[in-house]
Design a protein around this motif. Structure first.
Motif, PDB file in Angstrom:
ATOM      1  N   VAL A 203       0.842  -1.202   0.000  1.00 55.60           N
ATOM      2  CA  VAL A 203       0.000   0.000   0.000  1.00 55.60           C
ATOM      3  C   VAL A 203       0.876   1.251   0.000  1.00 55.60           C
ATOM      4  O   VAL A 203       0.655   2.188  -0.764  1.00 55.60           O
ATOM      5  N   GLY A 204       1.910   1.252   0.856  1.00 54.64           N
ATOM      6  CA  GLY A 204       2.818   2.392   0.919  1.00 54.64           C
ATOM      7  C   GLY A 204       3.561   2.606  -0.386  1.00 54.64           C
ATOM      8  O   GLY A 204       3.719   3.745  -0.850  1.00 54.64           O
ATOM      9  N   ASN A 205       4.025   1.523  -0.993  1.00 52.58           N
ATOM     10  CA  ASN A 205       4.738   1.631  -2.279  1.00 52.58           C
ATOM     11  C   ASN A 205       3.827   2.204  -3.362  1.00 52.58           C
ATOM     12  O   ASN A 205       4.249   3.037  -4.177  1.00 52.58           O
ATOM     13  N   ARG A 206       2.587   1.763  -3.338  1.00 55.52           N
ATOM     14  CA  ARG A 206       1.639   2.227  -4.358  1.00 55.52           C
ATOM     15  C   ARG A 206       1.360   3.721  -4.186  1.00 55.52           C
ATOM     16  O   ARG A 206       1.327   4.480  -5.168  1.00 55.52           O
ATOM     17  N   LEU A 207       1.167   4.157  -2.959  1.00 58.53           N
ATOM     18  CA  LEU A 207       0.904   5.578  -2.723  1.00 58.53           C
ATOM     19  C   LEU A 207       2.142   6.435  -2.990  1.00 58.53           C
ATOM     20  O   LEU A 207       2.017   7.588  -3.410  1.00 58.53           O
ATOM     21  N   LYS A 208       3.332   5.873  -2.766  1.00 60.07           N
ATOM     22  CA  LYS A 208       4.563   6.615  -3.088  1.00 60.07           C
ATOM     23  C   LYS A 208       4.655   6.854  -4.594  1.00 60.07           C
ATOM     24  O   LYS A 208       5.070   7.933  -5.048  1.00 60.07           O
ATOM     25  N   GLU A 209       4.242   5.869  -5.393  1.00 61.84           N
ATOM     26  CA  GLU A 209       4.203   6.053  -6.842  1.00 61.84           C
ATOM     27  C   GLU A 209       3.211   7.155  -7.209  1.00 61.84           C
ATOM     28  O   GLU A 209       3.477   7.965  -8.105  1.00 61.84           O
ATOM     29  N   ARG A 210       2.077   7.180  -6.520  1.00 61.44           N
ATOM     30  CA  ARG A 210       1.086   8.231  -6.765  1.00 61.44           C
ATOM     31  C   ARG A 210       1.625   9.597  -6.352  1.00 61.44           C
ATOM     32  O   ARG A 210       1.317  10.606  -6.992  1.00 61.44           O
ATOM     33  N   PHE A 211       2.397   9.627  -5.275  1.00 69.20           N
ATOM     34  CA  PHE A 211       3.006  10.880  -4.832  1.00 69.20           C
ATOM     35  C   PHE A 211       3.950  11.427  -5.904  1.00 69.20           C
ATOM     36  O   PHE A 211       3.946  12.626  -6.209  1.00 69.20           O
ATOM     37  N   GLY A 213       3.779  11.082  -8.986  1.00 71.26           N
ATOM     38  CA  GLY A 213       3.027  11.568 -10.148  1.00 71.26           C
ATOM     39  C   GLY A 213       1.830  12.411  -9.773  1.00 71.26           C
ATOM     40  O   GLY A 213       0.871  12.518 -10.548  1.00 71.26           O
ATOM     41  N   ALA A 214       1.853  13.003  -8.584  1.00 71.60           N
ATOM     42  CA  ALA A 214       0.706  13.794  -8.101  1.00 71.60           C
ATOM     43  C   ALA A 214       0.434  14.986  -9.014  1.00 71.60           C
ATOM     44  O   ALA A 214       1.353  15.559  -9.610  1.00 71.60           O
ATOM     45  N   ALA A 215      -0.835  15.353  -9.133  1.00 70.73           N
ATOM     46  CA  ALA A 215      -1.252  16.442 -10.029  1.00 70.73           C
ATOM     47  C   ALA A 215      -1.575  17.699  -9.242  1.00 70.73           C
ATOM     48  O   ALA A 215      -2.274  17.641  -8.220  1.00 70.73           O
ATOM     49  N   ILE A 233      -2.577  18.641 -18.761  1.00 73.46           N
ATOM     50  CA  ILE A 233      -2.463  17.629 -17.705  1.00 73.46           C
ATOM     51  C   ILE A 233      -3.742  16.802 -17.648  1.00 73.46           C
ATOM     52  O   ILE A 233      -4.850  17.333 -17.670  1.00 73.46           O
ATOM     53  N   LYS A 234      -3.584  15.496 -17.580  1.00 76.10           N
ATOM     54  CA  LYS A 234      -4.718  14.590 -17.509  1.00 76.10           C
ATOM     55  C   LYS A 234      -5.455  14.774 -16.188  1.00 76.10           C
ATOM     56  O   LYS A 234      -4.830  14.845 -15.128  1.00 76.10           O
ATOM     57  N   PRO A 235      -6.789  14.857 -16.210  1.00 76.70           N
ATOM     58  CA  PRO A 235      -7.545  14.995 -14.957  1.00 76.70           C
ATOM     59  C   PRO A 235      -7.232  13.828 -14.026  1.00 76.70           C
ATOM     60  O   PRO A 235      -7.197  12.672 -14.460  1.00 76.70           O
ATOM     61  N   PRO A 236      -6.981  14.097 -12.752  1.00 77.95           N
ATOM     62  CA  PRO A 236      -6.636  13.020 -11.810  1.00 77.95           C
ATOM     63  C   PRO A 236      -7.798  12.069 -11.575  1.00 77.95           C
ATOM     64  O   PRO A 236      -8.955  12.491 -11.500  1.00 77.95           O
ATOM     65  N   GLY A 237      -7.492  10.767 -11.487  1.00 81.36           N
ATOM     66  CA  GLY A 237      -8.501   9.765 -11.173  1.00 81.36           C
ATOM     67  C   GLY A 237      -8.685   9.631  -9.678  1.00 81.36           C
ATOM     68  O   GLY A 237      -7.992  10.282  -8.885  1.00 81.36           O
ATOM     69  N   LYS A 238      -9.592   8.754  -9.282  1.00 81.95           N
ATOM     70  CA  LYS A 238      -9.928   8.624  -7.861  1.00 81.95           C
ATOM     71  C   LYS A 238      -8.772   8.057  -7.043  1.00 81.95           C
ATOM     72  O   LYS A 238      -8.739   8.239  -5.821  1.00 81.95           O
ATOM     73  N   MET A 239      -7.816   7.377  -7.679  1.00 81.86           N
ATOM     74  CA  MET A 239      -6.690   6.808  -6.941  1.00 81.86           C
ATOM     75  C   MET A 239      -5.431   7.666  -7.030  1.00 81.86           C
ATOM     76  O   MET A 239      -4.396   7.307  -6.468  1.00 81.86           O
ATOM     77  N   ASP A 240      -5.510   8.791  -7.741  1.00 83.47           N
ATOM     78  CA  ASP A 240      -4.365   9.693  -7.865  1.00 83.47           C
ATOM     79  C   ASP A 240      -4.328  10.674  -6.694  1.00 83.47           C
ATOM     80  O   ASP A 240      -5.369  11.021  -6.116  1.00 83.47           O
ATOM     81  N   LEU A 241      -3.129  11.145  -6.359  1.00 82.03           N
ATOM     82  CA  LEU A 241      -2.981  12.166  -5.330  1.00 82.03           C
ATOM     83  C   LEU A 241      -2.960  13.541  -5.980  1.00 82.03           C
ATOM     84  O   LEU A 241      -2.480  13.703  -7.108  1.00 82.03           O
ATOM     85  N   VAL A 242      -3.474  14.537  -5.265  1.00 81.64           N
ATOM     86  CA  VAL A 242      -3.533  15.904  -5.795  1.00 81.64           C
ATOM     87  C   VAL A 242      -3.034  16.875  -4.730  1.00 81.64           C
ATOM     88  O   VAL A 242      -2.987  16.559  -3.541  1.00 81.64           O
ATOM     89  N   TYR A 243      -2.649  18.068  -5.177  1.00 79.80           N
ATOM     90  CA  TYR A 243      -2.209  19.133  -4.269  1.00 79.80           C
ATOM     91  C   TYR A 243      -2.477  20.465  -4.942  1.00 79.80           C
ATOM     92  O   TYR A 243      -2.681  20.532  -6.168  1.00 79.80           O
ATOM     93  N   SER A 244      -2.487  21.550  -4.167  1.00 82.01           N
ATOM     94  CA  SER A 244      -2.770  22.868  -4.742  1.00 82.01           C
ATOM     95  C   SER A 244      -1.679  23.887  -4.442  1.00 82.01           C
ATOM     96  O   SER A 244      -1.735  25.004  -4.957  1.00 82.01           O
ATOM     97  N   GLU A 245      -0.695  23.533  -3.596  1.00 77.99           N
ATOM     98  CA  GLU A 245       0.391  24.456  -3.255  1.00 77.99           C
ATOM     99  C   GLU A 245       1.740  23.798  -3.561  1.00 77.99           C
ATOM    100  O   GLU A 245       1.911  22.601  -3.314  1.00 77.99           O
ATOM    101  N   ASP A 246       2.664  24.591  -4.075  1.00 78.89           N
ATOM    102  CA  ASP A 246       4.012  24.074  -4.339  1.00 78.89           C
ATOM    103  C   ASP A 246       4.739  23.809  -3.026  1.00 78.89           C
ATOM    104  O   ASP A 246       4.587  24.542  -2.045  1.00 78.89           O
ATOM    105  N   SER A 247       5.547  22.753  -3.018  1.00 78.11           N
ATOM    106  CA  SER A 247       6.314  22.399  -1.822  1.00 78.11           C
ATOM    107  C   SER A 247       7.513  23.323  -1.674  1.00 78.11           C
ATOM    108  O   SER A 247       8.059  23.820  -2.659  1.00 78.11           O
ATOM    109  N   GLN A 248       7.924  23.541  -0.447  1.00 80.24           N
ATOM    110  CA  GLN A 248       9.207  24.196  -0.219  1.00 80.24           C
ATOM    111  C   GLN A 248      10.306  23.162  -0.424  1.00 80.24           C
ATOM    112  O   GLN A 248      10.026  21.960  -0.554  1.00 80.24           O
ATOM    113  N   ASN A 249      11.561  23.585  -0.446  1.00 86.32           N
ATOM    114  CA  ASN A 249      12.633  22.619  -0.718  1.00 86.32           C
ATOM    115  C   ASN A 249      13.140  21.900   0.525  1.00 86.32           C
ATOM    116  O   ASN A 249      13.885  20.932   0.422  1.00 86.32           O
TER     117      ASN A 249
END
Length: 322
Positions: A203-211, A213-215, A233-249
């Motif tokens: 489960v963790g490996n799968r979510l890391k892959e989604r991370f 490729g997060a949209a 950009i392809k619309p995210p599916g129900k199993m994809d991760l999404v975010y709205s703010e850029d990460s700091q470094n």
């Protein structure tokens, strides 16, 4: 992160969350264990990243207040861990008021037709009532996590609820089908099958892959949905991760953002990946030193029944970020 504190601080609780806090201490305990399971897996998956999912409140609390990729990953893993732990507790009998999955016996033909999961060949039937009841885990996870936000439609809430659901799907959609043969002389004239939870590391490996490729998303025109930031950009599916703010470094310490920086972190000076000194140290360079330890070596088994070892000096190189 602590459901017991949530129940204490939120005095005017209503509905399903109030019922969990006031009437279901056993379920609340499993929710806490599920959060811990998700956080531990987050620390494993992020062990080489600049922000390593530390459990320090000054860090993870600040990160969860934002809406970055890291926030989405943590929220998804919390929901996944909660779903997983509640489902497993139901199976082992640590939770009362739940049973195994009775729907599976009724839905065998439907699931085969819809190809919702791989089905075994030949004659077979569900064992007992179908296996571990992941539907119960999903429902109780939603009752605890989603209830507080269902009447809101702001961007942060929409993203949070989507990532919660993605975490639950990472468990539910990958249940394993296991079967056992029955028949004379080891023949397999009949099989009994049941559904089991996947290993949580999967489960963790799968979510890391989604991370990875997060949209990134922005608010939709209707004010109740989100859309990809870029038109290509392809619309995210129900199993994809999404975010709205850029990460700091996360290179430098910044208490207001929950960053401890990477100074002093151990890195691999031979790697070009995220654990490599080049990436982890943010271009500041690294310091290499050698550490000698006394360890067992040249171990031999002597009859009977003892293992004898010598003590040897073992020297290893360690690199840390400047």
């Amino acid at each position: 992160m602590d459901p017991f504190q949530v129940c204490k601080k939120t005095r005017r609780l209503k509905g399903k969350l109030a019922d969990i806090c006031n009437n279901k201490p056993g379920l609340l305990k499993q929710i806490a264990l599920g959060i811990s399971l998700g956080q531990t897996e987050c620390q494993y998956q992020f062990r080489f990243r600049r922000w390593n999912c530390t459990s320090a409140r000054k860090s993870i609390r600040k990160v969860l207040l934002s809406d970055t990729r890291e926030t989405g990953f943590v929220n998804a893993l919390i929901a996944a861990g909660m779903t997983y732990q509640i489902t497993r507790a139901c199976t082992t009998g640590d939770l009362i008021g739940c049973s195994c999955d009775r729907k599976m016996k009724k839905n065998r033909k439907h699931r085969r037709k819809q190809k919702l999961e791989p089905m075994p060949d030949g004659e077979w039937e569900w064992e007992g009532c179908g296996g571990e009841n992941v539907e119960f885990g999903v429902k109780k996870c939603k009752d605890y996590l989603d209830t507080r936000y269902r009447r809101r439609s702001d961007m942060k809430t929409l993203v949070k609820l989507h990532n919660y659901a993605a975490g639950r799907w990472a468990v539910k959609n990958y249940m394993r089908l296991e079967c056992k043969c029955h028949g004379l002389s080891g023949s397999c004239t009949l099989k009994t099958c049941w559904r089991k939870l996947p290993n949580f590391r999967e489960v963790g490996n799968r979510l890391k892959e989604r991370f990875d490729g997060a949209a990134k998303v922005i608010a939709g025109n209707d004010g109740q949905s989100f859309i990809p930031e870029g038109e290509t950009i392809k619309p995210p599916g129900k199993m994809d991760l999404v975010y709205s703010e850029d990460s700091q470094n996360y290179c430098a310490a910044n208490s207001s953002l929950g960053s401890f920086g990477t100074q002093g972190r151990i890195c691999d000076d031979r790697s070009l990946g995220e654990e490599g000194c080049g990436i982890l140290c943010c271009g500041r360079g690294f310091r290499k030193f050698y550490k000698t330890e006394r360890k067992n070596c040249k171990c031999k088994f002597e009859w009977c029944c003892e293992v004898k070892c010598e003590k040897c000096n073992v020297t290893r190189a360690i690199s840390t970020c400047l």
